[in-house]
Design a protein around this motif. Structure first.
Motif, PDB file in Angstrom:
ATOM      1  N   ASP A 162     -20.452  29.850 -11.884  1.00 12.80           N
ATOM      2  CA  ASP A 162     -21.888  29.614 -11.770  1.00 12.80           C
ATOM      3  C   ASP A 162     -22.180  28.171 -12.193  1.00 12.80           C
ATOM      4  O   ASP A 162     -22.582  27.904 -13.314  1.00 12.80           O
ATOM      5  CB  ASP A 162     -22.639  30.616 -12.651  1.00 12.80           C
ATOM      6  CG  ASP A 162     -24.138  30.541 -12.449  1.00 12.80           C
ATOM      7  OD1 ASP A 162     -24.567  30.089 -11.367  1.00 12.80           O
ATOM      8  OD2 ASP A 162     -24.876  30.920 -13.378  1.00 12.80           O
ATOM      9  N   GLU A 165     -26.629  23.764  -9.341  1.00 10.36           N
ATOM     10  CA  GLU A 165     -26.636  23.182  -8.003  1.00 10.36           C
ATOM     11  C   GLU A 165     -26.495  21.662  -8.016  1.00 10.36           C
ATOM     12  O   GLU A 165     -25.834  21.078  -7.158  1.00 10.36           O
ATOM     13  CB  GLU A 165     -27.927  23.569  -7.274  1.00 10.36           C
ATOM     14  CG  GLU A 165     -27.924  23.190  -5.814  1.00 10.36           C
ATOM     15  CD  GLU A 165     -29.154  23.685  -5.093  1.00 10.36           C
ATOM     16  OE1 GLU A 165     -29.538  23.035  -4.113  1.00 10.36           O
ATOM     17  OE2 GLU A 165     -29.739  24.709  -5.501  1.00 10.36           O
ATOM     18  N   GLN A 168     -22.695  20.761  -8.356  1.00  6.88           N
ATOM     19  CA  GLN A 168     -21.704  21.305  -7.438  1.00  6.88           C
ATOM     20  C   GLN A 168     -21.057  20.194  -6.618  1.00  6.88           C
ATOM     21  O   GLN A 168     -21.683  19.186  -6.312  1.00  6.88           O
ATOM     22  CB  GLN A 168     -22.340  22.333  -6.511  1.00  6.88           C
ATOM     23  CG  GLN A 168     -22.714  23.606  -7.235  1.00  6.88           C
ATOM     24  CD  GLN A 168     -23.371  24.623  -6.332  1.00  6.88           C
ATOM     25  OE1 GLN A 168     -23.600  24.373  -5.150  1.00  6.88           O
ATOM     26  NE2 GLN A 168     -23.680  25.776  -6.884  1.00  6.88           N
TER      27      GLN A 168
END
Length: 193
Positions: A162, A165, A168
């Motif tokens: 997890d 964003e 990433q």
């Protein structure tokens, strides 16, 4: 024998070109997205480093040094490495097209990779014997292969993590590479070359 083992281990762990000297990062970040491609790239870089170090040592000690043209060392080494990479590309393209497809442009980057040029230059600078040059080259290549394989393994695990964003992709790759570099920094001071 002990000297060769120490030289090998220092090249693999203590003075790892990627994680302690920060050389060869282009291929390190580009290919480490896939574990299979990383293992293949590690083998290719190791073979190119070893073969180019062998030829570079021979050319330096039997051509450049006796004729007092050591100022051409970098140029000659670059030409030798480029020749090896072109040969490797032709062989892989013909006999291993799947591997060639995985490596893509990164195969050509081996020719301009500073690790591949740095090892023969360090061999000359350190005045290693022929056998020590080979041991150092194999150790440096194995260190590169270890670093890129570790990075690829961690990046594959991160696909299921997890990760925010905004981090990433490349962001988390740089963070993981920094953590790996810190881990390898723990080996510093154990062996000096």
């Amino acid at each position: 024998m002990k000297d060769y083992f120490i030289l090998f281990m220092s090249a693999v762990l203590v003075n790892n070109f990627v994680l302690t000297r920060f050389l060869g990062l282009c291929i390190f970040f580009g290919v480490s997205k896939n574990l299979d491609a990383s293992i293949g790239m590690g083998m290719a870089v190791t073979s190119v480093i070893t073969l180019s170090s062998i030829l570079s040592w021979v050319v330096y000690h039997f051509v450049l040094a006796p004729f007092h043209v050591t100022f051409l060392t970098t140029l000659i080494f670059v030409l030798l490495i480029a020749s090896f990479v072109q040969l490797l590309e032709m062989i892989i393209k013909k006999y291993l097209p799947t591997l060639y497809g995985m490596w893509g442009i990164y195969l050509l980057l081996i020719a301009t990779n500073c690790v591949v040029l740095g090892v023969p230059l360090l061999n000359v600078e350190s005045n290693y014997t022929f056998l020590k040059s080979i041991v150092f080259a194999v150790g440096s290549g194995m260190g590169f292969a270890l670093a890129i394989t570790l990075m690829a393994s961690l990046r594959e695990k991160l696909r299921y993590a997890d990760v925010p964003e905004s981090l990433q992709g490349t962001g988390v790759a740089f963070i993981v590479a920094g953590m790996l570099a810190l881990a390898f920094l723990g080996f510093s001071g154990m062996i000096s070359i």
